[in-house]
Design a protein around this motif. Structure first.
Motif, PDB file in Angstrom:
ATOM      1  N   VAL A  76       0.828  -1.205   0.000  1.00  0.00           N
ATOM      2  CA  VAL A  76       0.000   0.000   0.000  1.00  0.00           C
ATOM      3  C   VAL A  76       0.867   1.262   0.000  1.00  0.00           C
ATOM      4  CG1 VAL A  76      -1.470   1.355   1.524  1.00  0.00           C
ATOM      5  CG2 VAL A  76      -2.077  -1.004   0.991  1.00  0.00           C
ATOM      6  N   LEU A  77       1.955   1.227   0.777  1.00  0.00           N
ATOM      7  CA  LEU A  77       2.821   2.405   0.879  1.00  0.00           C
ATOM      8  C   LEU A  77       3.804   2.499  -0.292  1.00  0.00           C
ATOM      9  CD1 LEU A  77       3.670   2.428   4.704  1.00  0.00           C
ATOM     10  CD2 LEU A  77       2.051   3.881   3.500  1.00  0.00           C
ATOM     11  N   VAL A 143      -3.674   7.342   8.199  1.00  0.00           N
ATOM     12  CA  VAL A 143      -2.934   6.293   7.505  1.00  0.00           C
ATOM     13  C   VAL A 143      -2.040   5.551   8.484  1.00  0.00           C
ATOM     14  CG1 VAL A 143      -1.220   5.826   5.710  1.00  0.00           C
ATOM     15  CG2 VAL A 143      -3.029   7.496   5.295  1.00  0.00           C
TER      16      VAL A 143
ATOM     17  N   MET C   1       1.154  17.220   1.588  1.00  0.00           N
ATOM     18  CA  MET C   1       0.675  15.859   1.816  1.00  0.00           C
ATOM     19  C   MET C   1       1.100  14.930   0.686  1.00  0.00           C
ATOM     20  SD  MET C   1      -0.918  14.594   4.327  1.00  0.00           S
ATOM     21  CE  MET C   1      -1.958  15.833   5.093  1.00  0.00           C
ATOM     22  N   LEU C   3       3.195  12.706  -1.490  1.00  0.00           N
ATOM     23  CA  LEU C   3       4.395  11.993  -1.099  1.00  0.00           C
ATOM     24  C   LEU C   3       5.433  11.988  -2.198  1.00  0.00           C
ATOM     25  CD1 LEU C   3       2.736   8.957   0.587  1.00  0.00           C
ATOM     26  CD2 LEU C   3       3.865  10.870   1.674  1.00  0.00           C
ATOM     27  N   THR C  80       1.808   3.700  -6.541  1.00  0.00           N
ATOM     28  CA  THR C  80       1.942   3.666  -5.091  1.00  0.00           C
ATOM     29  C   THR C  80       2.836   4.805  -4.632  1.00  0.00           C
ATOM     30  OG1 THR C  80       3.733   2.070  -5.393  1.00  0.00           O
ATOM     31  CG2 THR C  80       1.548   1.212  -4.833  1.00  0.00           C
ATOM     32  N   PRO C  81       2.661   5.289  -3.395  1.00  0.00           N
ATOM     33  CA  PRO C  81       1.622   4.911  -2.436  1.00  0.00           C
ATOM     34  C   PRO C  81       0.220   5.086  -3.020  1.00  0.00           C
ATOM     35  CG  PRO C  81       3.124   6.550  -1.499  1.00  0.00           C
ATOM     36  CD  PRO C  81       3.499   6.378  -2.898  1.00  0.00           C
ATOM     37  N   VAL C  82      -0.695   4.229  -2.606  1.00  0.00           N
ATOM     38  CA  VAL C  82      -2.039   4.261  -3.168  1.00  0.00           C
ATOM     39  C   VAL C  82      -2.746   5.568  -2.821  1.00  0.00           C
ATOM     40  CG1 VAL C  82      -2.193   1.738  -3.073  1.00  0.00           C
ATOM     41  CG2 VAL C  82      -3.068   3.110  -1.191  1.00  0.00           C
ATOM     42  N   TRP C  84      -5.229   6.744  -1.168  1.00  0.00           N
ATOM     43  CA  TRP C  84      -5.658   7.236   0.145  1.00  0.00           C
ATOM     44  C   TRP C  84      -4.462   7.469   1.069  1.00  0.00           C
ATOM     45  CZ3 TRP C  84      -4.346   3.534   3.734  1.00  0.00           C
ATOM     46  CH2 TRP C  84      -4.275   2.203   3.288  1.00  0.00           C
ATOM     47  N   VAL C  85      -3.289   7.023   0.676  1.00  0.00           N
ATOM     48  CA  VAL C  85      -2.082   7.425   1.408  1.00  0.00           C
ATOM     49  C   VAL C  85      -1.677   8.827   0.963  1.00  0.00           C
ATOM     50  CG1 VAL C  85       0.341   6.871   1.844  1.00  0.00           C
ATOM     51  CG2 VAL C  85      -1.345   5.033   1.683  1.00  0.00           C
ATOM     52  N   PRO C  88      -5.302  11.389   2.355  1.00  0.00           N
ATOM     53  CA  PRO C  88      -5.907  10.602   3.439  1.00  0.00           C
ATOM     54  C   PRO C  88      -7.357  10.940   3.754  1.00  0.00           C
ATOM     55  CG  PRO C  88      -3.741  11.427   4.070  1.00  0.00           C
ATOM     56  CD  PRO C  88      -4.129  12.128   2.813  1.00  0.00           C
ATOM     57  N   LEU C  91      -9.633   8.046   3.486  1.00  0.00           N
ATOM     58  CA  LEU C  91      -9.616   7.116   4.611  1.00  0.00           C
ATOM     59  C   LEU C  91     -10.418   7.674   5.796  1.00  0.00           C
ATOM     60  CD1 LEU C  91      -8.556   4.577   5.943  1.00  0.00           C
ATOM     61  CD2 LEU C  91      -6.382   5.741   6.345  1.00  0.00           C
TER      62      LEU C  91
END
Lengths: 238, 238, 238
Positions: A76-77, A143, C1, C3, C80-82, C84-85, C88, C91
């Motif tokens: 996932v990460l 997360v 946020m 990544l 990735t990260p997917v 919702w990472v 967020p 999530l």
């Protein structure tokens, strides 16, 4: 053995190129890491025993249970190849424990209670590891919370799915909930400025104590039907 | 169609930019690759038939069974996008076979036995492919072993999960075990310095022969309960 | 946020660094995105209610159902990260909806019908999103088709697996099929040169209408056994 400059997975356990045996600096953490892995793998092997699987089934169930949570977290990460490809001793330990469990599972029957307590140590440690890895990914606390809970619980969920048993999610005993509590404790202390060490110790203790209380006193959260029944009764709560 | 310089997935089948039809150099390998894919997809379609699914269910079950193993392997190793995104003909073949199976599944009933033998060829080939991809990732022999077994078996495991049937892991017929034997044979010959070709042929034969022996003679590994019963009997083994 | 410079997941919803609340430019799309997410999460919570889970189970089931499809899509495509990472709030919404559903699930019982229609809006929107993401990965139309269907349906499939209920794939009501129809419509209009906007609107309408017709008239595709029975009857069809 390192495949690429991907982030380390158990960041406070394994650093750089040190192997499994050279990690002398953090013996307690290494011990907990290995202990948790073995306990999870044993629990996979015991489900294999209950379902009458063959020795290959034992090895696979031990592996799924031992490394399933971290595998989900890493995928996932985007931390691929996943941790056990980068550090295959995790896989070797699971396979070996699974095969060993085939030979000794009948002797573990009388130790079910001790294994449940050992498992509580395992989920407590892996909740800390998962939450910390999630935080380091700088992806926000929701997360990190989910990473903590899933690192500890996902392997057991897949174990039950493969064995055709009711999932951990369906059971109302306080198991996933303990990991949620421990991950929340980590995030709370982290937000208050505590370091990784303090947050980790607090989180470990919270998870272990909540799970331990559930084991000792047979606690469970109310299920949805209980809640409905109660609210339809005379208590006036609703 | 190539998305990025990711490693090739079926390394001795597809090299560089050659497409599905231009791979004239290795016709046997291409044939085995396609044959295995089709056989797996058919097995997914037949489970769909047994469960009375609709035609969309046939296509999905064929796809999951055909490409599930390689998808898991690629995600774990970080070889993303996964192979069927890089080479979509794998997906097209699965979807087409699933739809076709909807129309002809009743004619396949009398050919169950032949299909089991065809499936044995499929798992033998994909065990070789998976083990080789695992070794090329330079992640150690335990990872290569698991990649070989999972490439061959993971699709069938997910197929059974989705259909609500007992998982391959729960059955004790020698299926996953044959792949374990074949992957071990590959790793043994590779360790002794044999090239990819020799190791691959030996591995293919071992998997096929072990699985074939199980089919021909109805062999199965002892399950855990058999083992316990036997050790509690008068044989003195324990 | 954010990544890393990974592709955005809901490309026509979120662009650049704009957060959840600042996306004023496409209010309809943002609304549909959030609406679909909430509806999916509610459906996960309602399954948790039916199975008598505790509040943690509600939150997990809502999360799995809400973001499962996009998670699968991102992992397969290597995004990735997917999503919702990277963002967020998806999530957070799922967790919050799951917890909320714990308190109000009994009030939703009488609204099952309305929820099914809301769910039809959800799968219609996520089919468009998934197909578009698949096309942008330039992996061919078969991959885009599967991405569309899986983005809409995979969460529900895992939801049912975890709850021990018969999978969506096993049911013959027109659900996955509606997503297949919608994704095909998108790909058809895209191939004819229509822009993302037109293709998306047509695809949304096709999915919603096909699913809606199934809901309104209780339609289902013939299952394999029906087909066999019919072909063995006197109709002469085979």
């Amino acid at each position: 053995m390192a495949l690429s400059p991907t982030p380390t997975v158990f960041p406070f356990v394994s650093r750089g190129e040190r192997g499994f045996l050279e990690r002398g600096m953090d013996p307690v953490l290494t011990w907990l890491d290995t202990f948790g892995l073995i306990v999870f793998a044993v629990s996979g092997g015991l489900v294999a025993a209950r379902k009458g699987m063959d020795i290959v089934g034992f090895a696979l169930m031990a592996t799924v249970t031992g490394i399933g949570g971290g595998t989900f977290r890493d995928m996932v990460l985007g931390m691929t190849p996943v941790f056990w490809v980068r550090e295959p001793h995790y896989l070797v330990v699971c396979l070996a424990v699974g095969i060993l469990t085939w030979f000794v599972a009948h002797r573990l029957d009388s130790r079910q209670r001790a294994l449940l307590w050992a498992d509580a140590i395992g989920i407590a440690f892996f909740t800390v590891v998962g939450t910390q890895v999630g935080l380091r990914a700088e992806a926000g606390i929701s997360v990190a919370l989910l990473m903590g809970v899933m690192t500890a619980c996902f392997g057991g969920i897949v174990r039950d799915l493969l064995a055709g048993e009711p999932s951990l999610i369906l059971q109302r005993e306080i198991y996933i909930t303990a990991c949620v509590a421990g991950a929340c404790a980590y995030l709370l202390f982290d937000a208050m400025g505590a370091g990784e060490g303090v947050s980790g110790v607090v989180s470990f203790c919270v998870t272990f104590l909540v799970r331990g209380a559930a084991l000792a006193f047979g606690l469970s959260l109310p299920g949805y039907r209980d809640k409905i029944d109660r609210s339809q009764g005379g208590t006036g709560k609703g």
